[in-house]
Scaffold this active site. Structure first.
Site, mmCIF file in Angstrom:
data_model
loop_
_atom_site.group_PDB
_atom_site.id
_atom_site.type_symbol
_atom_site.label_atom_id
_atom_site.label_comp_id
_atom_site.label_asym_id
_atom_site.label_seq_id
_atom_site.Cartn_x
_atom_site.Cartn_y
_atom_site.Cartn_z
ATOM 1 C CD GLU A 72 -1.729 -2.372 1.653
ATOM 2 O OE1 GLU A 72 -0.535 -2.619 1.926
ATOM 3 O OE2 GLU A 72 -2.635 -3.210 1.808
ATOM 4 C CG PHE A 95 -11.214 -3.972 4.792
ATOM 5 C CD1 PHE A 95 -12.350 -4.254 5.550
ATOM 6 C CD2 PHE A 95 -10.811 -4.886 3.833
ATOM 7 C CE1 PHE A 95 -13.066 -5.418 5.337
ATOM 8 C CE2 PHE A 95 -11.535 -6.054 3.615
ATOM 9 C CZ PHE A 95 -12.668 -6.323 4.371
ATOM 10 C CG ASP A 97 -10.776 -1.620 9.245
ATOM 11 O OD1 ASP A 97 -11.252 -1.683 10.378
ATOM 12 O OD2 ASP A 97 -11.473 -1.510 8.209
ATOM 13 C CG PHE A 98 -6.278 -2.980 5.181
ATOM 14 C CD1 PHE A 98 -6.736 -3.587 6.353
ATOM 15 C CD2 PHE A 98 -6.535 -3.625 3.969
ATOM 16 C CE1 PHE A 98 -7.439 -4.782 6.316
ATOM 17 C CE2 PHE A 98 -7.228 -4.824 3.928
ATOM 18 C CZ PHE A 98 -7.684 -5.404 5.096
ATOM 19 C CG HIS A 141 -10.990 -6.911 8.423
ATOM 20 N ND1 HIS A 141 -10.112 -7.448 9.335
ATOM 21 C CD2 HIS A 141 -10.421 -7.101 7.216
ATOM 22 C CE1 HIS A 141 -9.059 -7.940 8.689
ATOM 23 N NE2 HIS A 141 -9.219 -7.747 7.413
#
Lengths: 345, 322
Positions: A72, A95, A97-98, A141
């Site tokens: 990422e 997500f 969350d990442f 998640h």
């Protein structure tokens, strides 16, 4: 009583899911502008884990629809660099969350270059990401986290709650010369593998159109109480409003749609009318959206209020896995009804 | 290599050093008697690149203003070697409205779209944006390349490894540069890096890698020539690690008590002058006139910066959004 933010409802019978509305927006913009490309994890042949890019690879080919490695930091930075050099990337973070594995590229680079360059360098890109819980995906998640992105300067933040806004906000985001974080709730996408949500299907005009970034929508008018919310919780609030009507409470619901810029006027206008404010959020409570909206009123004129502001958000705990525990913290219709009654008491 | 090229490399290095010597003078002039990093005409952290000029001069000699550079928190030598307007650079460092970023950026955040120059104050995080610049050049059908710079400390960051893999995978026209100056602030290379040469790491990602051991500007020039030509020709990325030298502190005010190598440092600029003199390319008179020429350009830029207006506090919110 129920108003809609979708003026086209009368002129189009065609209904799309939120996911299909997003894809249509991206597809139409890609046909118009060859500098747009889409990049992310599983956005190619899979079509996006939440169907946000379904069919785009077949239509535009691998030069413009690019599956990335699970890197990422590299591909967020790639998006920024490509935007700096005149392209208009759309990049998906699967997500929200990442974000922890790539946040430096987002808040220190993507979001700050325009300011640091004194306006000489623009970073026109869309970062789309899935948010929200309700399906037992656990603490890593299920988060919304928009408060974090809205807190950090330099990014616009949009949060559509329905198919019409999803298409219009996507088109506005793509055409915007700034980084726009586009946060879509999994529960409003209309995915066949999640609980059916009737609000995930709605009328969407075929022609491209923009929903302006920074303008809230009054999705239900009422006189007794203002409920300010966004995303999936808009639908919970609408369900709650029906129950509240039966109990003699007439609520007005504001769908913020954008967090940055924030439509403060829409909040103040409604609170000036109703005198009561309940803020409903699926993000964590402390230091977040609910406090910010309360401050909007407190800073302008606390005398607008006939009763103290009330907040309903995820308490400051990790989102639990077990269904009974998770639904104890989500802003469900039942919890909104209870909170609204407390404000009216 | 022809004499004109060699002289050009020398002049670039001298100009960069001259600029940083002027910064050194003005930075410290008004921070006495009590040191305050936020005081004076040039406030804030100041990371100077003295000793590392061969890396920038050798690489940038092969670039045009259509090529991109994504540099580090220590960016002046690359900015100058890539042809940045000294007045705009100096003005930004002095925090003036006439600076590259109108005083919003500072010396670690220099953005000049006219020469595709940018930098990042976060270690190794300038690598990923360079991929995007290269990606854009590739898609736009240009033969431009992007140069990404980090230090040997940065080569232990995830951003470094992710970037090498993705650039190799997509055959992006990138040249990765590592300035190994032996020190990640106070941590020596031996205490931070498990292998002796980061060229090995390039190999592990399937791209060309080379380590230049002697801080030689001509060695850098040779390696960069190959790497940049291959990138332009669509043959994908390369990595060049240069064992260079940090002559001064990590930042100005760094007492460097941790350093045990200060007596053995070789300043590459007089060393190169000696080499060019013994090869008959340079004379003592030329050394003097090149220094004078650099100095007058730098002083012009500094005069411009110091006489430029400071940004208006009323405009502090401008440029957050386009």
């Amino acid at each position: 009583m129920v108003l809609t933010s979708t003026p086209s409802e009368s002129v189009t019978a065609r209904k799309l899911t939120t996911a299909k509305a997003m894809v249509e927006a991206i597809s139409q913009e890609m046909e118009r502008d060859p500098s747009i490309f889409v990049m992310g994890e599983d956005i190619g042949s899979y079509g996006g884990i939440f169907s946000s890019t379904a069919g785009l690879l077949e239509k535009f080919g691998p030069q413009r629809i690019l599956d990335t490695p699970i890197s990422e930091t590299a591909f967020m930075g790639l998006a920024t660099g490509a935007a700096v050099e005149g392209m208009r990337p759309i990049v998906e973070l699967m997500f929200v969350d990442f974000f922890g594995v790539c946040m430096d590229q987002i808040y220190n680079h993507m979001a700050k270059i325009h300011y640091e360059s004194g306006g000489n360098v623009k970073v026109p890109l869309v970062l789309m990401t899935a948010v929200g819980g309700g399906y037992s995906d656990g603490a890593q998640h299920s988060q919304c986290l928009w408060g974090i992105f809205a807190h950090l300067p330099g990014m616009k933040v949009v949060v559509p709650s329905n198919p019409y806004d999803a298409k219009g906000l996507m088109i506005s985001a793509i055409r915007d010369d700034n980084p726009v974080i586009y946060m879509f709730h999994k529960g409003v996408m209309g995915l066949p593998w999640m609980a059916k949500n009737p609000h995930s299907l709605g009328p969407v005009p075929e022609k491209p159109y923009e929903v302006p970034i920074g303008r809230a929508a009054v999705v239900r008018t009422g006189n007794d109480l203002t409920i300010v919310t966004l995303s999936m919780a808009v639908h919970h609030a609408l369900d709650a409003a029906e129950e509240l009507t039966k109990q003699g409470i007439d609520s007005e619901i504001i769908d913020l749609r954008s967090l940055v810029p924030l439509d403060r006027e829409a909040v103040l206008e409604s609170v000036a009318k109703t005198g009561r404010l309940l803020v409903v959020d699926e993000d964590y409570q402390s230091f977040g959206l609910t406090g910010e909206i309360a401050a909007v009123v407190a800073e302008k004129d606390p005398r607008l209020l006939k009763a103290p502001v009330s907040r309903l958000a995820i308490p400051d705990i990790p989102i639990p896995y077990s269904r009974t525990l998770e639904y104890a913290v989500l802003p469900t219709a039942e919890r909104i009804v209870a909170a609204a009654k407390r404000v009216m008491a | 290599m022809d004499n004109e090229t060699r002289l050009g490399l020398y002049k670039t290095m001298v100009l960069s050093r001259s600029f940083e010597e002027a910064i050194l003078r003005d930075y410290h002039a008004d921070k006495k008697p009590i040191w305050d990093i936020g005081a004076g005409l040039i406030p804030g952290e100041m990371h100077l690149s003295a000793g590392q000029e061969p890396v920038a001069a050798g690489v940038c000699a092969h670039l045009t203003s259509d090529d991109a550079i994504s540099s580090t928190h220590r960016p002046h030598h690359f900015a100058i070697a890539h042809g940045m307007d000294l007045r705009l650079l100096a003005s930004e460092i002095f925090g003036r409205e006439t600076g590259l970023g109108k005083g919003r950026g500072g010396h670690m955040h220099l953005f000049d779209p006219t020469i595709h120059f940018s930098c990042s104050g976060i270690v190794a995080e300038g690598y990923p944006p360079a991929l995007g610049m290269a990606f854009a050049f590739q898609r736009q059908g240009k033969d431009s390349v992007a140069v990404a710079v980090t230090g040997e400390g940065g080569a232990n960051q995830g951003a470094f490894h992710e970037s090498l893999n993705l650039a190799a995978l997509w055959k992006l026209p990138v040249v990765f540069v590592i300035e190994d100056n032996d020190w990640a602030i106070s941590v020596p290379r031996d205490a931070s890096t498990a292998i002796r040469s980061n060229a090995v790491r390039a190999t592990s990602y399937g791209i060309r890698g080379i380590r230049i051991q002697d801080n030689s500007v001509e060695g850098v020039w040779d390696a960069a020539k190959t790497a940049i030509e291959k990138a332009r020709a669509g043959e994908g990325p390369s990595l060049i690690e240069v064992h260079t030298v940090r002559l001064w502190g990590h930042f100005e005010g760094d007492a460097q008590a941790y350093r045990n190598d200060l007596d053995s440092l070789i300043d590459p600029i007089p060393a190169y002058a000696n080499q060019l003199e013994s090869d008959g390319v340079l004379s003592p008179e030329m050394v003097e006139s090149i220094a004078q020429d650099a100095k007058s350009r730098v002083e012009d830029a500094f005069d411009f910066a110091k006489s430029s207006p400071l940004p208006s506090a009323a405009e502090v919110e401008r440029y957050v959004f386009a």
